[in-house]
Design a protein around this motif. Structure first.
Motif, PDB file in Angstrom:
ATOM      1  N   GLU A  10     -38.992 -18.333 111.392  1.00  0.00           N
ATOM      2  CA  GLU A  10     -38.587 -18.956 110.134  1.00  0.00           C
ATOM      3  C   GLU A  10     -38.257 -17.844 109.150  1.00  0.00           C
ATOM      4  O   GLU A  10     -39.080 -16.949 108.926  1.00  0.00           O
ATOM      5  N   SER A  11     -37.077 -17.889 108.574  1.00  0.00           N
ATOM      6  CA  SER A  11     -36.677 -16.776 107.724  1.00  0.00           C
ATOM      7  C   SER A  11     -35.812 -17.234 106.567  1.00  0.00           C
ATOM      8  O   SER A  11     -35.305 -18.346 106.545  1.00  0.00           O
ATOM      9  N   THR A  12     -35.668 -16.308 105.623  1.00  0.00           N
ATOM     10  CA  THR A  12     -34.841 -16.511 104.439  1.00  0.00           C
ATOM     11  C   THR A  12     -33.786 -15.421 104.410  1.00  0.00           C
ATOM     12  O   THR A  12     -34.103 -14.249 104.616  1.00  0.00           O
ATOM     13  N   VAL A  13     -32.543 -15.804 104.149  1.00  0.00           N
ATOM     14  CA  VAL A  13     -31.485 -14.809 103.964  1.00  0.00           C
ATOM     15  C   VAL A  13     -31.651 -14.206 102.577  1.00  0.00           C
ATOM     16  O   VAL A  13     -31.712 -14.931 101.579  1.00  0.00           O
ATOM     17  N   LEU A  14     -31.731 -12.879 102.525  1.00  0.00           N
ATOM     18  CA  LEU A  14     -31.920 -12.208 101.237  1.00  0.00           C
ATOM     19  C   LEU A  14     -30.652 -11.588 100.684  1.00  0.00           C
ATOM     20  O   LEU A  14     -30.401 -11.660  99.486  1.00  0.00           O
ATOM     21  N   CYS A  15     -29.884 -10.923 101.538  1.00  0.00           N
ATOM     22  CA  CYS A  15     -28.696 -10.219 101.049  1.00  0.00           C
ATOM     23  C   CYS A  15     -27.866  -9.760 102.234  1.00  0.00           C
ATOM     24  O   CYS A  15     -28.291  -9.859 103.380  1.00  0.00           O
ATOM     25  N   PRO A  75     -29.368   3.327 101.693  1.00  0.00           N
ATOM     26  CA  PRO A  75     -30.334   4.025 102.542  1.00  0.00           C
ATOM     27  C   PRO A  75     -31.411   4.737 101.723  1.00  0.00           C
ATOM     28  O   PRO A  75     -31.132   5.333 100.682  1.00  0.00           O
ATOM     29  N   ASP A  76     -32.650   4.612 102.216  1.00  0.00           N
ATOM     30  CA  ASP A  76     -33.825   5.273 101.635  1.00  0.00           C
ATOM     31  C   ASP A  76     -34.119   4.845 100.207  1.00  0.00           C
ATOM     32  O   ASP A  76     -34.677   5.610  99.411  1.00  0.00           O
ATOM     33  N   ARG A  77     -33.754   3.619  99.882  1.00  0.00           N
ATOM     34  CA  ARG A  77     -34.066   3.009  98.583  1.00  0.00           C
ATOM     35  C   ARG A  77     -34.695   1.654  98.832  1.00  0.00           C
ATOM     36  O   ARG A  77     -34.384   0.983  99.804  1.00  0.00           O
ATOM     37  N   GLY A  78     -35.542   1.240  97.927  1.00  0.00           N
ATOM     38  CA  GLY A  78     -36.156  -0.065  98.034  1.00  0.00           C
ATOM     39  C   GLY A  78     -35.573  -1.032  97.028  1.00  0.00           C
ATOM     40  O   GLY A  78     -35.043  -0.628  95.989  1.00  0.00           O
ATOM     41  N   VAL A  79     -35.661  -2.312  97.344  1.00  0.00           N
ATOM     42  CA  VAL A  79     -35.299  -3.377  96.411  1.00  0.00           C
ATOM     43  C   VAL A  79     -36.363  -4.460  96.498  1.00  0.00           C
ATOM     44  O   VAL A  79     -36.978  -4.671  97.546  1.00  0.00           O
ATOM     45  N   ALA A  80     -36.598  -5.125  95.391  1.00  0.00           N
ATOM     46  CA  ALA A  80     -37.547  -6.234  95.358  1.00  0.00           C
ATOM     47  C   ALA A  80     -36.798  -7.534  95.610  1.00  0.00           C
ATOM     48  O   ALA A  80     -35.636  -7.680  95.229  1.00  0.00           O
ATOM     49  N   ALA A  81     -37.483  -8.458  96.259  1.00  0.00           N
ATOM     50  CA  ALA A  81     -36.898  -9.774  96.522  1.00  0.00           C
ATOM     51  C   ALA A  81     -38.013 -10.813  96.488  1.00  0.00           C
ATOM     52  O   ALA A  81     -39.182 -10.484  96.705  1.00  0.00           O
ATOM     53  N   LEU A  82     -37.622 -12.034  96.228  1.00  0.00           N
ATOM     54  CA  LEU A  82     -38.570 -13.134  96.193  1.00  0.00           C
ATOM     55  C   LEU A  82     -38.345 -14.007  97.425  1.00  0.00           C
ATOM     56  O   LEU A  82     -37.236 -14.492  97.658  1.00  0.00           O
ATOM     57  N   VAL A  83     -39.393 -14.181  98.222  1.00  0.00           N
ATOM     58  CA  VAL A  83     -39.347 -15.053  99.392  1.00  0.00           C
ATOM     59  C   VAL A  83     -40.375 -16.145  99.140  1.00  0.00           C
ATOM     60  O   VAL A  83     -41.569 -15.885  99.142  1.00  0.00           O
ATOM     61  N   TYR A 129     -43.489  -8.072 106.802  1.00  0.00           N
ATOM     62  CA  TYR A 129     -42.685  -9.250 107.103  1.00  0.00           C
ATOM     63  C   TYR A 129     -41.645  -8.913 108.161  1.00  0.00           C
ATOM     64  O   TYR A 129     -41.014  -7.846 108.103  1.00  0.00           O
ATOM     65  N   PRO A 130     -41.426  -9.821 109.116  1.00  0.00           N
ATOM     66  CA  PRO A 130     -40.390  -9.573 110.124  1.00  0.00           C
ATOM     67  C   PRO A 130     -39.002  -9.593 109.488  1.00  0.00           C
ATOM     68  O   PRO A 130     -38.736 -10.373 108.579  1.00  0.00           O
ATOM     69  N   VAL A 131     -38.156  -8.692 109.977  1.00  0.00           N
ATOM     70  CA  VAL A 131     -36.785  -8.565 109.463  1.00  0.00           C
ATOM     71  C   VAL A 131     -35.824  -8.583 110.640  1.00  0.00           C
ATOM     72  O   VAL A 131     -36.094  -7.992 111.682  1.00  0.00           O
ATOM     73  N   GLU A 132     -34.722  -9.261 110.452  1.00  0.00           N
ATOM     74  CA  GLU A 132     -33.631  -9.155 111.421  1.00  0.00           C
ATOM     75  C   GLU A 132     -32.301  -9.237 110.678  1.00  0.00           C
ATOM     76  O   GLU A 132     -32.221  -9.799 109.585  1.00  0.00           O
ATOM     77  N   ILE A 133     -31.303  -8.632 111.288  1.00  0.00           N
ATOM     78  CA  ILE A 133     -29.944  -8.655 110.743  1.00  0.00           C
ATOM     79  C   ILE A 133     -29.136  -9.612 111.615  1.00  0.00           C
ATOM     80  O   ILE A 133     -29.029  -9.421 112.821  1.00  0.00           O
ATOM     81  N   VAL A 134     -28.609 -10.658 110.997  1.00  0.00           N
ATOM     82  CA  VAL A 134     -27.822 -11.657 111.716  1.00  0.00           C
ATOM     83  C   VAL A 134     -26.478 -11.785 111.013  1.00  0.00           C
ATOM     84  O   VAL A 134     -26.431 -12.128 109.828  1.00  0.00           O
ATOM     85  N   ASP A 135     -25.414 -11.486 111.724  1.00  0.00           N
ATOM     86  CA  ASP A 135     -24.058 -11.580 111.173  1.00  0.00           C
ATOM     87  C   ASP A 135     -23.927 -10.804 109.864  1.00  0.00           C
ATOM     88  O   ASP A 135     -23.313 -11.281 108.903  1.00  0.00           O
ATOM     89  N   GLY A 136     -24.555  -9.625 109.817  1.00  0.00           N
ATOM     90  CA  GLY A 136     -24.454  -8.774 108.638  1.00  0.00           C
ATOM     91  C   GLY A 136     -25.338  -9.166 107.474  1.00  0.00           C
ATOM     92  O   GLY A 136     -25.276  -8.559 106.409  1.00  0.00           O
ATOM     93  N   MET A 137     -26.186 -10.185 107.690  1.00  0.00           N
ATOM     94  CA  MET A 137     -27.089 -10.646 106.635  1.00  0.00           C
ATOM     95  C   MET A 137     -28.526 -10.271 106.977  1.00  0.00           C
ATOM     96  O   MET A 137     -28.936 -10.368 108.137  1.00  0.00           O
TER      97      MET A 137
END
Length: 113
Positions: free
Chosen positions: A5-10, A17-25, A96-104
């Motif tokens: 179960e996942s949420t698309v963030l960006c 690269p080598d920078r962080g961003v905050a997101a709300l899930v 949190y698990p992360v995956e890249i799907v279709d560039g998202m």
């Protein structure tokens, strides 16, 4: 189809690269990091030592082969893969698990850590 179960963030390509961003899930703040090798990690954004939501502003680095982020508050260093504090193994951040799907970038809604 995602493996969890996942949420698309960006879009992946907007992460620097080598920078962080905050997101709300849901109602949880996470810190999302894209490393120089293209790997993406998601950890809890709340610093367990200060209680501030600042981990996304931490300094990305490594200890040996371990990808890390240092808290911008008190400089404790955390393993981005496991969330464990390398300076105090009794403390950890949710991961949190992360995956890249279709560039998202998709992030799982349940963190372990």
């Amino acid at each position: 189809m995602t493996a969890f179960e996942s949420t698309v963030l960006c879009r992946y390509d907007v992460l620097l690269p080598d920078r962080g961003v905050a997101a709300l899930v849901g109602e949880v703040q996470i810190a999302l990091f894209r490393l120089h090798d293209g790997t993406v990690f998601a950890i809890g954004n709340q610093d367990p030592y200060s209680g501030a939501n600042v981990m996304s502003r931490g300094i990305v680095g490594s200890r040996g082969d371990v990808p890390t982020v240092a808290s911008p508050m008190f400089k404790q260093v955390f393993d981005l893969r496991t969330g464990m504090c390398l300076d105090d193994p009794e403390v950890s951040l949710p991961v949190y698990p992360v995956e890249i799907v279709d560039g998202m970038v998709r992030v799982g809604e349940n963190g372990d850590g």
